[in-house]
Design a protein around this motif. Structure first.
Motif, PDB file in Angstrom:
ATOM      1  N   UNK A   1      45.450  23.552  30.640  1.00 42.04           N
ATOM      2  CA  UNK A   1      43.974  23.628  30.852  1.00 42.04           C
ATOM      3  C   UNK A   1      43.109  22.582  31.888  1.00 42.04           C
TER       4      UNK A   1
ATOM      5  N   UNK B   1      44.290  24.014  35.275  1.00 43.38           N
ATOM      6  CA  UNK B   1      43.137  25.175  35.620  1.00 43.38           C
ATOM      7  C   UNK B   1      41.923  24.460  35.923  1.00 43.38           C
ATOM      8  N   UNK B   2      41.360  23.376  35.323  1.00 47.50           N
ATOM      9  CA  UNK B   2      40.307  22.816  35.974  1.00 47.50           C
ATOM     10  C   UNK B   2      40.320  22.235  37.273  1.00 47.50           C
TER      11      UNK B   2
ATOM     12  N   UNK C   1      40.388  25.192  39.640  1.00 56.08           N
ATOM     13  CA  UNK C   1      39.254  25.973  39.783  1.00 56.08           C
ATOM     14  C   UNK C   1      38.271  24.951  40.460  1.00 56.08           C
ATOM     15  N   UNK C   2      38.310  23.593  40.433  1.00 55.00           N
ATOM     16  CA  UNK C   2      37.485  22.849  41.252  1.00 55.00           C
ATOM     17  C   UNK C   2      37.771  22.947  42.767  1.00 55.00           C
TER      18      UNK C   2
ATOM     19  N   UNK D   1      51.593  29.425  32.165  1.00 55.10           N
ATOM     20  CA  UNK D   1      50.298  29.885  31.503  1.00 55.10           C
ATOM     21  C   UNK D   1      49.185  29.455  32.418  1.00 55.10           C
TER      22      UNK D   1
ATOM     23  N   UNK E   1      48.998  31.986  34.948  1.00 59.85           N
ATOM     24  CA  UNK E   1      48.561  33.445  34.658  1.00 59.85           C
ATOM     25  C   UNK E   1      47.063  33.296  34.135  1.00 59.85           C
ATOM     26  N   UNK E   2      46.710  32.212  33.755  1.00 61.92           N
ATOM     27  CA  UNK E   2      44.888  32.348  33.501  1.00 61.92           C
ATOM     28  C   UNK E   2      44.285  32.482  34.928  1.00 61.92           C
ATOM     29  N   UNK E   3      44.972  31.723  35.765  1.00 55.49           N
ATOM     30  CA  UNK E   3      44.132  31.658  37.114  1.00 55.49           C
ATOM     31  C   UNK E   3      44.210  32.885  37.759  1.00 55.49           C
TER      32      UNK E   3
ATOM     33  N   UNK F   1      44.217  35.790  36.231  1.00 57.71           N
ATOM     34  CA  UNK F   1      43.365  36.717  35.568  1.00 57.71           C
ATOM     35  C   UNK F   1      41.994  36.542  36.146  1.00 57.71           C
ATOM     36  N   UNK F   2      41.568  35.232  36.118  1.00 64.75           N
ATOM     37  CA  UNK F   2      40.345  34.524  36.353  1.00 64.75           C
ATOM     38  C   UNK F   2      39.590  34.707  37.708  1.00 64.75           C
ATOM     39  N   UNK F   3      40.681  34.278  38.571  1.00 66.32           N
ATOM     40  CA  UNK F   3      40.273  33.851  40.143  1.00 66.32           C
ATOM     41  C   UNK F   3      41.030  34.712  41.026  1.00 66.32           C
ATOM     42  N   UNK F   4      41.842  35.970  40.374  1.00 64.95           N
ATOM     43  CA  UNK F   4      42.576  36.614  40.972  1.00 64.95           C
ATOM     44  C   UNK F   4      43.479  35.973  42.386  1.00 64.95           C
TER      45      UNK F   4
ATOM     46  N   UNK G   1      43.926  32.974  25.650  1.00 68.49           N
ATOM     47  CA  UNK G   1      43.209  33.015  26.893  1.00 68.49           C
ATOM     48  C   UNK G   1      43.245  33.884  27.963  1.00 68.49           C
TER      49      UNK G   1
ATOM     50  N   UNK H   1      36.522  26.410  32.927  1.00 60.46           N
ATOM     51  CA  UNK H   1      36.523  25.693  34.286  1.00 60.46           C
ATOM     52  C   UNK H   1      36.853  26.883  35.123  1.00 60.46           C
ATOM     53  N   UNK H   2      37.666  27.838  34.681  1.00 56.39           N
ATOM     54  CA  UNK H   2      38.030  29.091  35.700  1.00 56.39           C
ATOM     55  C   UNK H   2      36.840  29.860  35.984  1.00 56.39           C
ATOM     56  N   UNK H   3      36.078  30.018  34.966  1.00 54.83           N
ATOM     57  CA  UNK H   3      34.637  30.942  35.257  1.00 54.83           C
ATOM     58  C   UNK H   3      33.487  30.150  35.527  1.00 54.83           C
ATOM     59  N   UNK H   4      33.658  28.797  35.304  1.00 58.94           N
ATOM     60  CA  UNK H   4      32.444  28.054  35.571  1.00 58.94           C
ATOM     61  C   UNK H   4      31.177  28.515  34.571  1.00 58.94           C
TER      62      UNK H   4
END
Lengths: 207, 400
Positions: free
Chosen positions: A80, A83-84, A87-88, A109, A112-114, A116-119, B85, B118-121
């Protein structure tokens, strides 16, 4: 065209557990000659951000949860935080990221989240497999780790292995179709170029 | 703000009911959707329950909760969060900005929620239903320390923290070190309508007690912190003066011990310990009972009190934790000390004075049906979302 790559690695100098730390350091140094590399790793360092050169930055994260009961809980809370960090970087300057290269299962993992979220498409580099490392692959902890390896292998665009033997093992253990797997032999004279080639192919999958 | 959206993450949601979080998230989500909010619930799967369904406007996604063996519960939680998630990220990505708040319930969904934030802010709200420190009466080993640390992390990452009682708020400020001004207290709610349906009281009562026996009810887990052991010890003292049947509903590690103890005391014939009963039977028991005893030693909130109030059952309680915030002595309940003598005395007082018992019933019911309605709880929750969204909109964390 230069790419922007985030490399996720659970060990990196000065935190050295095995050979992977040196592998990732050499790779990042080579790749950053032509591309922009952000290494995301963990270390209880007095500083978290290091700018090695214009094309090469290192982010060292601390685990937000202490202590842990095993390596899976350790890796997943750190995921997590990874991911932060990614994402930052992304929200600071979205064009600073084209893709992710994640090493081993630890941060799979997170990748994988990144995705799905940020393509952000990702490469999974597998240096070894839990089935080979574990004294008993049927132990619940090993099953969980193999599950995370499998998840990464399923969701990634490409798997990179360091030998053809590993490549066939990855195909066998994780049922990965062979077109998804690339063997890049570390230390070979075209190591960085071949890896960059995989990165180029992968970044083309960015949605 | 008419048009807002929230994604709830909870490890339990009906029909998967493990503790108090499932009914809480279920009722809160429905009440928010009724106000016109877009509500997503991401939760663990359950045999027979669909992967996706809409319940009164709430979009419920049930995710593969990881079925392979894991070394312990915390490792399972880590693996479950990975799956949770991924599905949540897919849903958020396709919701196209409709979701403005992520609302996490307890540490069990911390990993997934914090990454999503964080990923979606998108700002994160966390409800802390109980703390590891409170559940274990302190932190005694690395496993508990890890869970407590996860709770600290979740509250640190949360824009605002919701607690269901001032008692829980104090626990969160002292053990997780969250500053007071980032915590809001919103009680649990209850839907009183299921307690109104007509039923044949005499026939139902005959299943549990003789005509001449008063019906004394306990509903809760049979564990030390609920004080059920004190109630068991109080049985002979009550029977000395009043003929009664003690119905002790619930499961827990103390069950065998209590069965043995009432037998030793010679009151087994006056005690009925049926184990776990279905929701409807429990509701009817509340309505039928002459007194409901809540002898808790530790209680973050005390939903059982709301259930008794909704059913108009007079309450005898220790007032521990959140119970003391819901109930007032001599007005809406008879509050006793957590001792055998005091509990027995309280039961006798309520059973022997019908006028007094009726007054407790009426005032308790009036309070529960106004202050603890889910629509009121949802309204308070929405105002926290609105505050958060407006702070977020004017802040620098929002993507440019």
């Amino acid at each position: 065209m230069p790419l922007n790559i985030a490399i996720l690695a659970w060990e990196y100098p000065p935190r050295i557990i095995g050979e992977m730390a040196y592998y990732v350091q050499k790779l990042a140094l080579e790749i950053s000659k032509r591309h922009h590399v952000s290494v995301i790793t963990t270390h209880d360092a007095p500083y978290s951000h290091e700018k090695v050169s214009n094309g090469f930055e290192i982010y060292r994260l601390q685990n937000p949860v202490e202590p842990h009961v095993n390596v899976v809980t350790w890796a997943q809370s750190l995921c997590a935080e990874v991911q932060r960090m990614v994402a930052d970087i992304y929200y600071d300057e979205p064009e600073r990221l084209d893709m992710i290269d994640t090493h081993e299962w630890q941060f799979a993992a997170a990748a994988v989240g990144l995705k799905k979220a940020l393509h952000l498409p990702f490469v999974l580099t597998l240096h070894s497999l839990e089935d080979h490392r574990s004294s008993d692959p049927s132990l619940p902890l090993s099953i969980s780790i193999r599950g995370l390896e499998s998840l990464g292998a399923y969701e990634c665009e490409k798997v990179v292995t360091s030998s053809d033997r590993m490549r066939s093992e990855v195909e066998r253990v994780h049922k990965v179709p062979s077109f998804k797997v690339r063997t890049v032999i570390p230390g070979s004279h075209s190591w960085a170029e071949q890896t960059a080639q995989v990165y180029h192919e992968t970044s083309g999958y960015r949605l | 703000m008419d048009d807002f959206g929230v994604m709830m993450l909870s490890w339990e949601f009906p029909p998967r009911i493990i503790g108090g979080i499932a009914p809480h998230v279920y009722e809160l989500s429905k009440a928010l959707a009724k106000m016109g909010a877009t509500v997503y619930v991401l939760t663990c799967d359950f045999p027979g329950a669909p992967e996706y369904e809409e319940i009164d406007g709430v979009r419920v996604y049930r995710v593969d909760s990881y079925k392979f063996p894991t070394p312990d519960f915390a490792t399972w939680t880590s693996m479950m969060n990975v799956n949770l998630q991924i599905r949540a990220a897919e849903a958020l990505a396709s919701a196209g900005g409709k979701i403005q708040v992520i609302h996490a319930h307890d540490w069990l969904v911390a990993n997934a929620s914090i990454g999503l934030k964080h990923m979606f802010r998108v700002p994160l709200i966390a409800t802390i239903h109980s703390t590891e420190h409170g559940r274990r009466k302190g932190i005694h080993n690395d496993y508990q320390k890890m869970i407590s640390s996860t709770e600290t992390w979740l509250t640190r990452e949360a824009w605002r923290v919701i607690c269901c009682s001032s008692h829980m708020m104090r626990e969160v400020t002292t053990t997780l070190l969250v500053p007071n001004d980032r915590i809001d207290v919103i009680p649990n709610g209850i839907d009183t309508s299921p307690y109104e349906a007509p039923y044949d009281k005499d026939a139902f009562r005959a299943r549990f007690a003789l005509k001449n026996e008063k019906l004394v009810l306990y509903v809760g887990r049979l564990v030390q912190e609920k004080g059920v052991g004190l109630l068991a010890e109080a049985i002979p003292r009550v029977l000395h003066d009043i003929d009664a049947k003690f119905v002790i509903v619930g499961e827990g590690y103390m069950k065998d011990q209590i069965v043995k103890r009432v037998d030793e005391m010679g009151v087994a014939r006056k005690t009925y310990i049926p184990g776990f009963l279905d929701t409807n039977t429990v509701r009817l028991l509340f309505r039928t009972a002459d007194v409901c005893v809540i002898p808790s030693l530790y209680e973050p909130f005390g939903i059982v009190a709301l259930e008794a109030m909704a059913a108009r059952t007079p309450i005898v309680t220790t007032g521990a934790g959140g119970l003391g915030e819901i109930l007032e002595h001599d007005i809406s309940a008879f509050i006793v000390n957590p001792t055998v003598e005091s509990i027995a005395g309280g039961i006798k007082r309520v059973l022997s004075n019908t006028t007094y018992a009726n007054s407790l019933r009426q005032i308790a019911y009036d309070r529960v049906s106004s202050l603890y309605k889910w629509s009121a709880i949802a309204e308070s929750t929405r105002s926290i979302y609105e505050r958060t969204i407006s702070e977020y909109d004017s802040g620098t964390w929002k993507p440019r």
